[in-house]
Design a protein around this motif. Structure first.
Motif, mmCIF file in Angstrom:
data_model
loop_
_atom_site.group_PDB
_atom_site.id
_atom_site.type_symbol
_atom_site.label_atom_id
_atom_site.label_comp_id
_atom_site.label_asym_id
_atom_site.label_seq_id
_atom_site.Cartn_x
_atom_site.Cartn_y
_atom_site.Cartn_z
ATOM 1 N N MET A 1 18.994 41.688 -44.110
ATOM 2 C CA MET A 1 18.957 42.290 -45.440
ATOM 3 C C MET A 1 17.599 42.931 -45.660
ATOM 4 N N CYS A 2 17.589 44.193 -46.048
ATOM 5 C CA CYS A 2 16.381 44.925 -46.388
ATOM 6 C C CYS A 2 16.609 45.656 -47.705
ATOM 7 N N GLY A 3 15.566 46.248 -48.228
ATOM 8 C CA GLY A 3 15.691 47.073 -49.421
ATOM 9 C C GLY A 3 15.254 48.489 -49.102
ATOM 10 N N ILE A 4 16.050 49.484 -49.526
ATOM 11 C CA ILE A 4 15.669 50.869 -49.275
ATOM 12 C C ILE A 4 15.622 51.637 -50.592
ATOM 13 N N THR A 5 14.748 52.627 -50.651
ATOM 14 C CA THR A 5 14.578 53.439 -51.847
ATOM 15 C C THR A 5 14.272 54.874 -51.458
ATOM 16 N N GLY A 6 14.612 55.792 -52.351
ATOM 17 C CA GLY A 6 14.270 57.185 -52.149
ATOM 18 C C GLY A 6 14.303 57.913 -53.473
ATOM 19 N N ILE A 7 13.464 58.927 -53.614
ATOM 20 C CA ILE A 7 13.471 59.744 -54.825
ATOM 21 C C ILE A 7 13.180 61.186 -54.422
ATOM 22 N N PHE A 8 13.988 62.130 -54.950
ATOM 23 C CA PHE A 8 13.937 63.515 -54.492
ATOM 24 C C PHE A 8 14.082 64.481 -55.664
ATOM 25 N N GLY A 9 13.497 65.648 -55.492
ATOM 26 C CA GLY A 9 13.582 66.678 -56.519
ATOM 27 C C GLY A 9 12.245 67.367 -56.699
ATOM 28 N N ARG A 10 12.099 68.039 -57.839
ATOM 29 C CA ARG A 10 10.841 68.722 -58.117
ATOM 30 C C ARG A 10 9.778 67.719 -58.542
ATOM 31 N N GLU A 11 8.649 67.768 -57.886
ATOM 32 C CA GLU A 11 7.488 66.946 -58.194
ATOM 33 C C GLU A 11 7.828 65.457 -58.265
ATOM 34 N N PRO A 12 8.421 64.880 -57.212
ATOM 35 C CA PRO A 12 8.676 63.437 -57.195
ATOM 36 C C PRO A 12 7.352 62.679 -57.132
ATOM 37 N N ARG A 13 7.272 61.591 -57.854
ATOM 38 C CA ARG A 13 6.013 60.862 -57.978
ATOM 39 C C ARG A 13 5.986 59.635 -57.067
ATOM 40 N N GLN A 14 4.870 59.482 -56.392
ATOM 41 C CA GLN A 14 4.698 58.321 -55.524
ATOM 42 C C GLN A 14 4.803 57.024 -56.315
ATOM 43 N N GLU A 15 4.265 57.015 -57.532
ATOM 44 C CA GLU A 15 4.281 55.775 -58.319
ATOM 45 C C GLU A 15 5.702 55.351 -58.687
ATOM 46 N N ASP A 16 6.621 56.318 -58.839
ATOM 47 C CA ASP A 16 8.009 55.971 -59.118
ATOM 48 C C ASP A 16 8.647 55.297 -57.905
ATOM 49 N N LEU A 17 8.384 55.853 -56.736
ATOM 50 C CA LEU A 17 8.919 55.254 -55.520
ATOM 51 C C LEU A 17 8.382 53.834 -55.348
ATOM 52 N N GLU A 18 7.089 53.659 -55.595
ATOM 53 C CA GLU A 18 6.483 52.342 -55.430
ATOM 54 C C GLU A 18 7.044 51.337 -56.428
ATOM 55 N N SER A 19 7.343 51.778 -57.643
ATOM 56 C CA SER A 19 7.906 50.864 -58.640
ATOM 57 C C SER A 19 9.297 50.412 -58.238
ATOM 58 N N MET A 20 10.102 51.323 -57.655
ATOM 59 C CA MET A 20 11.417 50.938 -57.146
ATOM 60 C C MET A 20 11.285 49.980 -55.964
#
Length: 301
Positions: A1-20
């Motif tokens: 079991m692992c956790g995966i995340t991704g965020i895409f689009g205009r100006e995606p923020r690193q801090e949003d990815l890190e919060s997920m």
């Protein structure tokens, strides 16, 4: 079991990815990592058990430049590796190389595996951002749009809520998708068998429950003290309950594995702890006492 995340689009923020990533780290307490990719970010919370020394994610294929963040296990990956001459060291690399070489058709070779992935594949027309999920929907994957139009993808709904996603969708079992213009175009590669209405039969849920309990009871050895159960979610709680009630608590006990937190190593109430504890207390109220062991999933363990 692992956790995966991704965020895409205009100006995606690193801090949003890190919060997920912080939310899904309970699924992979060993290591958190993330990577900037074309038009977005990919993250991975690691719980490695296949070739652990060479299975860091997000994985970048050195030959093709493909990037993937993957949760699950590709069963029989060694045979697939040999069949297609991938030269892979683990199941992550087999999945990446298979998707690159064969596209979504490769998923039809994986119908006995469990997986969810977010990946980017370099193609002649540009970079494709893709997602996919196993045939039976064992490994979770959800997605949705943030208030500013970004597409967020993760293993759990709570991770999406962390970045303000209101309408959360589940990627259905046996499907893959392409991230395109703020949405995901979902296609099916596997369909679970469908029984036509005229051939369907009603079965009383109480009968199904009794059959399930009996299947557990039949496996209890005469020396019940040598039997231990793993207890976390609803299904394993039901098994523990059946064993406990049948033996009146006279079995080895139930074991609950909880994530280890490097910032608070003594903390044992993560993961399924409270769910399992609730079953222990319910049995106690019925006069049945069981041994309940809590094991931390430390890096050493």
């Amino acid at each position: 079991m692992c956790g995966i995340t991704g965020i895409f689009g205009r100006e995606p923020r690193q801090e949003d990815l890190e919060s997920m990533l912080e939310v899904v780290k309970a699924r992979g307490p060993e290591e958190k990592s993330f990577k900037r990719v074309e038009g977005g970010w990919l993250g991975h919370a690691r719980l490695a058990f296949v070739n652990v020394e060479n299975n860091v994610q997000p994985y970048v294929d050195p030959e093709t430049g493909m990037v993937i963040s993957f949760n699950g296990e590709i069963y029989g990956w060694e045979k697939l590796n040999q069949r297609h001459n991938f030269g892979a060291r683990n199941d992550t690399e087999v999945l990446a190389k298979g998707l690159y070489r064969f596209g979504n058709d490769f998923l039809k070779e994986l119908t006995d595996s469990q997986f969810a992935y977010i990946a980017q594949i370099p193609r002649e027309g540009g970079i494709e951002t893709i997602v996919g999920r196993d045939a039976y929907g064992i490994s979770p994957l959800v997605f949705g749009k943030t208030h500013d139009g970004l597409v967020a993808i993760a293993s759990t709904p709570d991770a999406l809520k962390k970045v303000g996603v209101k309408k959360i969708k589940t990627l259905p079992a046996g499907t893959y998708g392409k991230v395109n213009d703020g949405s995901i175009d979902v296609q099916r590669y596997y369909q679970l068998p469908i029984i036509s209405p005229e051939n369907q039969k009603y079965i009383d849920p109480a009968i199904v429950r009794e059959m399930a309990i009996q299947s557990v009871v039949d496996e209890i050895p005469e020396q019940s003290e040598i039997l231990f159960t793993a207890m976390g979610g609803m299904d394993s709680q039901s098994i523990t309950r059946a064993v406990a009630e049948t033996t009146n608590g006279n079995f080895g006990g139930a074991i609950t594995v909880v994530p280890w937190n490097s910032e608070n190593p003594e903390k044992i109430d993560g993961g399924d702890y409270y769910a399992a504890k609730g079953m222990v207390e319910m049995l106690r109220e019925k006069g049945i006492k069981i041994n309940h062991y809590v094991v931390q999933l430390t890096p050493g363990y």
